[in-house]
Motif scaffolding. Sequence first.
Motif, PDB file in Angstrom:
ATOM      1  N   TYR A  86       0.480  -1.401  -0.224  1.00  0.00           N
ATOM      2  CA  TYR A  86       0.001  -0.093   0.163  1.00  0.00           C
ATOM      3  C   TYR A  86       0.876   1.427   0.288  1.00  0.00           C
ATOM      4  CZ  TYR A  86      -2.809   3.516   1.832  1.00  0.00           C
ATOM      5  OH  TYR A  86      -3.446   4.553   2.233  1.00  0.00           O
ATOM      6  N   LEU A  87       1.920   1.027   0.590  1.00  0.00           N
ATOM      7  CA  LEU A  87       3.035   2.600   0.963  1.00  0.00           C
ATOM      8  C   LEU A  87       4.092   2.643  -0.457  1.00  0.00           C
ATOM      9  CD1 LEU A  87       4.325   2.120   4.525  1.00  0.00           C
ATOM     10  CD2 LEU A  87       2.528   3.857   3.378  1.00  0.00           C
ATOM     11  N   GLN A  88       3.788   1.279  -0.914  1.00  0.00           N
ATOM     12  CA  GLN A  88       4.400   1.587  -1.966  1.00  0.00           C
ATOM     13  C   GLN A  88       3.695   2.092  -3.753  1.00  0.00           C
ATOM     14  OE1 GLN A  88       6.440  -2.269  -3.185  1.00  0.00           O
ATOM     15  NE2 GLN A  88       8.370  -1.588  -1.128  1.00  0.00           N
ATOM     16  N   LEU A  89       2.969   1.625  -3.597  1.00  0.00           N
ATOM     17  CA  LEU A  89       1.969   1.761  -4.656  1.00  0.00           C
ATOM     18  C   LEU A  89       0.219   2.973  -4.500  1.00  0.00           C
ATOM     19  CD1 LEU A  89       1.735  -1.918  -5.492  1.00  0.00           C
ATOM     20  CD2 LEU A  89       3.114  -0.166  -6.240  1.00  0.00           C
ATOM     21  N   SER A  90      -0.220   3.006  -3.364  1.00  0.00           N
ATOM     22  CA  SER A  90      -1.328   3.256  -3.334  1.00  0.00           C
ATOM     23  C   SER A  90      -1.665   5.458  -3.947  1.00  0.00           C
ATOM     24  CB  SER A  90      -1.749   4.016  -1.210  1.00  0.00           C
ATOM     25  OG  SER A  90      -2.893   4.792  -1.843  1.00  0.00           O
ATOM     26  N   PRO A  91      -2.519   5.205  -5.117  1.00  0.00           N
ATOM     27  CA  PRO A  91      -2.305   6.719  -5.082  1.00  0.00           C
ATOM     28  C   PRO A  91      -2.067   7.658  -4.393  1.00  0.00           C
ATOM     29  CG  PRO A  91      -4.266   6.280  -6.136  1.00  0.00           C
ATOM     30  CD  PRO A  91      -3.495   4.822  -5.169  1.00  0.00           C
ATOM     31  N   ARG A  92      -2.062   9.123  -4.597  1.00  0.00           N
ATOM     32  CA  ARG A  92      -2.151  10.268  -3.576  1.00  0.00           C
ATOM     33  C   ARG A  92      -3.820  10.178  -3.905  1.00  0.00           C
ATOM     34  NH1 ARG A  92       1.718  14.579  -3.317  1.00  0.00           N
ATOM     35  NH2 ARG A  92       0.370  15.005  -0.802  1.00  0.00           N
ATOM     36  N   HIS A  93      -4.356  11.238  -3.107  1.00  0.00           N
ATOM     37  CA  HIS A  93      -5.930  11.190  -2.895  1.00  0.00           C
ATOM     38  C   HIS A  93      -5.947  13.455  -2.272  1.00  0.00           C
ATOM     39  CE1 HIS A  93      -7.326   7.596  -3.592  1.00  0.00           C
ATOM     40  NE2 HIS A  93      -6.620   7.204  -2.649  1.00  0.00           N
ATOM     41  N   ASN A  94      -6.055  14.098  -3.070  1.00  0.00           N
ATOM     42  CA  ASN A  94      -5.635  15.545  -2.464  1.00  0.00           C
ATOM     43  C   ASN A  94      -6.976  15.279  -2.834  1.00  0.00           C
ATOM     44  OD1 ASN A  94      -3.376  15.575  -3.257  1.00  0.00           O
ATOM     45  ND2 ASN A  94      -3.948  15.620  -5.104  1.00  0.00           N
ATOM     46  N   TRP A  95      -7.765  15.595  -1.043  1.00  0.00           N
ATOM     47  CA  TRP A  95      -8.888  15.744  -0.163  1.00  0.00           C
ATOM     48  C   TRP A  95      -9.136  16.091   1.041  1.00  0.00           C
ATOM     49  CZ3 TRP A  95     -11.730  10.200   0.458  1.00  0.00           C
ATOM     50  CH2 TRP A  95     -11.614   9.286  -0.666  1.00  0.00           C
ATOM     51  N   PHE A  96      -9.650  17.176   1.102  1.00  0.00           N
ATOM     52  CA  PHE A  96      -9.989  18.262   2.220  1.00  0.00           C
ATOM     53  C   PHE A  96     -10.950  17.418   3.516  1.00  0.00           C
ATOM     54  CE2 PHE A  96     -10.080  20.396  -2.058  1.00  0.00           C
ATOM     55  CZ  PHE A  96      -8.660  21.049  -1.709  1.00  0.00           C
ATOM     56  N   LEU A  97     -10.630  17.923   4.629  1.00  0.00           N
ATOM     57  CA  LEU A  97     -10.818  17.671   5.819  1.00  0.00           C
ATOM     58  C   LEU A  97     -11.873  18.933   6.266  1.00  0.00           C
ATOM     59  CD1 LEU A  97     -12.100  15.297   7.586  1.00  0.00           C
ATOM     60  CD2 LEU A  97      -8.890  15.424   8.747  1.00  0.00           C
ATOM     61  N   PHE A  98     -12.892  18.930   7.033  1.00  0.00           N
ATOM     62  CA  PHE A  98     -13.033  20.001   7.722  1.00  0.00           C
ATOM     63  C   PHE A  98     -14.454  19.654   8.928  1.00  0.00           C
ATOM     64  CE2 PHE A  98     -13.418  20.909   2.801  1.00  0.00           C
ATOM     65  CZ  PHE A  98     -13.196  22.060   2.632  1.00  0.00           C
ATOM     66  N   ARG A 402     -22.060  32.182  13.367  1.00  0.00           N
ATOM     67  CA  ARG A 402     -20.643  32.029  12.910  1.00  0.00           C
ATOM     68  C   ARG A 402     -20.232  30.177  13.386  1.00  0.00           C
ATOM     69  NH1 ARG A 402     -15.709  33.924  10.761  1.00  0.00           N
ATOM     70  NH2 ARG A 402     -14.968  33.763  12.667  1.00  0.00           N
ATOM     71  N   GLY A 403     -20.668  29.806  14.742  1.00  0.00           N
ATOM     72  CA  GLY A 403     -20.574  28.525  15.350  1.00  0.00           C
ATOM     73  C   GLY A 403     -20.972  27.293  13.654  1.00  0.00           C
ATOM     74  N   GLY A 404     -21.629  27.674  13.548  1.00  0.00           N
ATOM     75  CA  GLY A 404     -21.876  26.577  11.915  1.00  0.00           C
ATOM     76  C   GLY A 404     -20.754  26.359  10.809  1.00  0.00           C
ATOM     77  N   GLU A 405     -19.882  27.355  10.607  1.00  0.00           N
ATOM     78  CA  GLU A 405     -19.275  27.363   9.179  1.00  0.00           C
ATOM     79  C   GLU A 405     -17.668  26.281   9.682  1.00  0.00           C
ATOM     80  OE1 GLU A 405     -15.468  30.467   9.780  1.00  0.00           O
ATOM     81  OE2 GLU A 405     -17.805  31.453   9.753  1.00  0.00           O
ATOM     82  N   LEU A 406     -17.271  26.165   8.512  1.00  0.00           N
ATOM     83  CA  LEU A 406     -16.365  24.831   8.970  1.00  0.00           C
ATOM     84  C   LEU A 406     -15.199  25.194   7.699  1.00  0.00           C
ATOM     85  CD1 LEU A 406     -18.901  22.484   6.181  1.00  0.00           C
ATOM     86  CD2 LEU A 406     -18.568  22.439   9.120  1.00  0.00           C
ATOM     87  N   HIS A 407     -14.219  24.828   8.778  1.00  0.00           N
ATOM     88  CA  HIS A 407     -12.921  25.256   9.068  1.00  0.00           C
ATOM     89  C   HIS A 407     -12.197  23.961   8.558  1.00  0.00           C
ATOM     90  CE1 HIS A 407      -9.564  27.603  10.691  1.00  0.00           C
ATOM     91  NE2 HIS A 407      -9.505  25.916  11.164  1.00  0.00           N
ATOM     92  N   GLY A 408     -10.638  24.778   6.904  1.00  0.00           N
ATOM     93  CA  GLY A 408      -9.994  23.490   6.175  1.00  0.00           C
ATOM     94  C   GLY A 408      -8.815  22.874   6.528  1.00  0.00           C
ATOM     95  N   PHE A 409      -8.948  22.078   6.026  1.00  0.00           N
ATOM     96  CA  PHE A 409      -7.485  21.575   6.149  1.00  0.00           C
ATOM     97  C   PHE A 409      -7.619  20.365   4.748  1.00  0.00           C
ATOM     98  CE2 PHE A 409      -8.619  21.841  10.365  1.00  0.00           C
ATOM     99  CZ  PHE A 409      -7.197  22.214  10.917  1.00  0.00           C
TER     100      PHE A 409
END
Length: 436
Positions: A86-98, A402-409
Motif C-alpha cells: 500500500y505504501l509503495q503503490l497507493s495513489p495520492r488522494h488530494n482531499w479536504f477535511l472540514f 459563526r459557530g456553524g461554519e466549516l474550517h478546513g485543511f
Amino acid sequence: MEAFHSSMTLPFSYTFATTITGSSSSSNTANPITTPWMDRRIWSKLPQRLLDRVLAFLPPPAFFRARAVCKRWYALLFSDTFLEIYLQLSPRHNWFLFFKHKTLKSYIYRNSGGGDGDNSSPCEGYLFDPYDITWYRLSFALVPAGFSPASSSGGLVCWVSDEAGPKSIILCNPVLGSLTQLPPTLIPRLFPSIGLTVSPSSIDVIVAGDDMISPYAVKNLTAENFHIDGGGFYSIWGTTSSLPRLCSLESGRMVYMGAKFYCMNYSPFSVLAHDITTNTWCKIQAPMRRFLRSPSLVESRGNLLLVAAVEKSKLNVPKSFRLWSLQACGTTWVEVERMPQQLYIQFEELEGGNGFDCVGHGEFIVIMIRGSSDKALLLDIYRKIWQWIPPCPYSQGGGGGRGGELHGFAYEPRLATPVTGLLDQLTTLPFQPFTG
C-alpha cells in the motif's frame, strides 16, 4: 473506528453488462457467472499478492466497504505485507477535511463562567472528495475534550489543546483511529499558529506566536520547533527562534513548501516565511497589499499561492478575486488566475462582506464563505474550472451563525503512517540532537 458514510451513491456500477452471441432465441438472459468477465473460477484463483495490489489502489471508502467481504480482507490493516504494498503503490488522494469552527468568543465565555460552557471537542469531521464531489463523515471520538484541529499533513491531523499555557499536541490518523501525543511545548501560549509537515521518515511541527507574557496579555515573540526523523535526529521543542517585529498571525494557518513554513501577516499584509534548515524568519511583501481582502496562503503542487479579493475603492478598477504565485526567487509574485467577473459578482453577493477562507491541495482550491456551512467554491486551477460545492449533508450548524461554519485543511487519507512509530521510541532510542 467509524466507517465512511457516503452522502452520494457510487458513480460507477461494478456489474459488467455482457452479451452472449450465438445463443438460442429462447435464452434472453445471460448468466454473469458463466461469462469470462466475472467467472468466479478465474477470480477466486488470483495470486494473493496480485489481489493485494488491486486492493491497495482502492480509495479509502471503497477499501473499507471491501473489508466486509471476508476475514482476511478485514485483517489487511494489520498485515505488514499488505501495508508495505500500500505504501509503495497507493495513489495520492488530494482531499479536504472540514470541522465545525471554534471561536475565540466561545473560549472566553467558557473560561469566564458565561456562555453555554461547551468544552467538548468536535467528535466528527467532514471529508470532501473533490474528484467525485462527494462528502463523507469521519469519527474523532477518541480525541479528548479540550482539543481543536490545527493542521494536517501526511494523513495525520494535528490537534492542539485549547487551554492557555504550554500546549499539548495530538497527532491523529482518523482512518486508523490512532492517537499519538507529543511532549508539551516549553513556552506558555494562548492561540498560537501551528505548522505540521509529515514525510515518510520525519515529522516537523512549529508553534509560533501568542506568547503569554502575563496572565492577561499575549504577544507574538517566539516560535519553537519539534523535529524527529528516522536518522536518529530530534529536537523536542529545544529549537526556538524570534519572530519578526510587529508581526500579527491572526489566521493561525501555516503552509509548508520547500523546507519552509509560510503564514499570513496582518496590519499591513505581508507573508512570513520560516526556513527550517537555518531556523530564521523573513518577511515577503504581498502583491497589492493595500487593496487585499481576506488573503490566504495555499500550496498547490509545489507552488505557494496567495488568494485574495482585490478592492480599489478610489480607482476605476473593478473588484476582483485573484491568485498569485510566488516565484523561485522568493520575493516576486505573478498573477496566475482570476475569477470570472460574472461569477465574482454572484460570489460577492453571497459573501456579503463577511470574508472567506481558502485551503488548497493538489490542483484544487476550496473557497469557504465565512459565517456559512453551505456556501463554498471549488477551483480546479489547472483545468480553470470553477464550481459551487453542494452543502455537506452531515453539518448541522446552521448557515447563519459563526459557530456553524466549516474550517478546513488539506488532507490525504492514509491507511498507514509508520513514521509515528518513532514517537513511541523517544525514551528508548539513542537519538542525536538536531540543531537545524
